[in-house]
Design an enzyme around this catalytic site. Structure first.
Site, PDB file in Angstrom:
ATOM      1  N   HIS A   1       1.020   6.745   1.057  1.00 50.04           N
ATOM      2  CA  HIS A   1       1.470   6.367   2.396  1.00 50.04           C
ATOM      3  C   HIS A   1       2.010   4.944   2.422  1.00 50.04           C
ATOM      4  O   HIS A   1       1.641   4.090   1.608  1.00 50.04           O
ATOM      5  CB  HIS A   1       0.330   6.506   3.410  1.00 50.04           C
ATOM      6  CG  HIS A   1      -0.810   5.562   3.188  1.00 50.04           C
ATOM      7  ND1 HIS A   1      -0.767   4.235   3.555  1.00 50.04           N
ATOM      8  CD2 HIS A   1      -2.029   5.753   2.628  1.00 50.04           C
ATOM      9  CE1 HIS A   1      -1.903   3.646   3.238  1.00 50.04           C
ATOM     10  NE2 HIS A   1      -2.694   4.545   2.671  1.00 50.04           N
TER      11      HIS A   1
ATOM     12  N   GLU B   1      -8.379   9.285   1.783  1.00 51.46           N
ATOM     13  CA  GLU B   1      -8.660   8.099   0.980  1.00 51.46           C
ATOM     14  C   GLU B   1     -10.131   8.084   0.581  1.00 51.46           C
ATOM     15  O   GLU B   1     -10.971   8.753   1.199  1.00 51.46           O
ATOM     16  CB  GLU B   1      -8.299   6.844   1.793  1.00 51.46           C
ATOM     17  CG  GLU B   1      -8.599   5.502   1.139  1.00 51.46           C
ATOM     18  CD  GLU B   1      -7.903   5.300  -0.193  1.00 51.46           C
ATOM     19  OE1 GLU B   1      -8.276   5.992  -1.168  1.00 51.46           O
ATOM     20  OE2 GLU B   1      -7.012   4.436  -0.275  1.00 51.46           O
TER      21      GLU B   1
END
Length: 247
Positions: A9, A87
């Protein structure tokens, strides 16, 4: 042969502020939005047309995928989301400033928490403002799978079932797959793809917003170890920036 594209990202608001983020659902910064657009342009310029996207349940990865696909003219392709691509959970470090954490605990402990393969940070309290225990997106996740902290080994363990059960079937069907995820979930996947040992993985950094392309053999091993970044020079510069976080 099949094609796998990995895209971390774009810069998040907390990346820009130097904070540990983990499972906290922060948005992209303006720079991160531009990085996502760059990722889409690089895909289009390389003639790579993903057939399906796999991403996490966190908006910074979801929006990166959406922005990149829009830029590449591929906003219509299917997107699959899973917590297994989230994450790494940074435990009690979530929301803390990296430089201040380094100053408080010292270089050695900071790097152990940040880059050790098998040593997680202290767990996050369930009543913390940064806890996800009451987040509706995880309502169906069994409590024993809900992390309060993770090391990279934990991320590998939760990511691999998704690789085998969701991503490989798409690759086996001849689809070009884009995985838009996070620094550590992508490090976990690259560790598996490139068979990186537990010690050496500490030196691997993934830059934001630059597609990393793997051409895979029929057994889903890489034809070239490490894959290829679509903008190698920008990737090299961005990797150095990731390496220096917290200094």
């Amino acid at each position: 042969m099949s094609t796998l594209v990995l895209l971390r990202h774009g810069e998040s608001v907390w990346n820009a502020e130097g904070l540990f983020t983990g499972w906290v659902d922060v948005d992209l910064s303006p720079k991160g939005e531009e990085e996502a657009r760059r990722g889409g342009r690089l895909l289009a310029e390389a003639g790579i047309r993903p057939d399906v996207v796999h991403t996490s349940l966190l908006k910074r990865a979801i929006r990166t995928a959406n922005i990149a696909l829009e830029e590449a003219g591929l906003h219509w392709i299917p997107v699959k989301r899973s917590w297994r691509l989230n994450e790494r959970h940074y435990g009690a470090l979530q929301g803390k400033n990296k430089a201040q954490t380094r100053a408080e605990f010292g270089d050695e402990q900071f790097m152990i928490w940040r880059r050790s393969y098998d040593t997680p940070p202290p767990p996050l309290a369930e009543d913390s403002e940064f806890s996800q225990h009451n987040d509706p997106r995880y309502a169906t996740l069994p409590p024993e799978l809900m992390p309060r902290t993770e090391c990279l080994a934990d991320v590998v363990r939760r990511m691999l079932p998704y690789w085998y059960d969701a991503i490989i079937p798409d690759l086996a069907a001849g689809r070009t797959v884009l995985v838009a995820a996070h620094g550590n979930s992508l490090r976990a996947l690259v560790k598996h793809l490139d068979n990186i040992d537990d010690k050496s993985i500490a030196g691997l950094n993934i830059p934001t917003g630059i597609p990393l392309v793997y051409e895979l053999n029929d057994d889903f091993t890489p034809r070239k170890t490490g894959g290829e970044y679509l903008d190698p020079e920008a990737a090299k510069e961005a990797i150095e920036a990731v390496k220096n976080q917290g200094k």
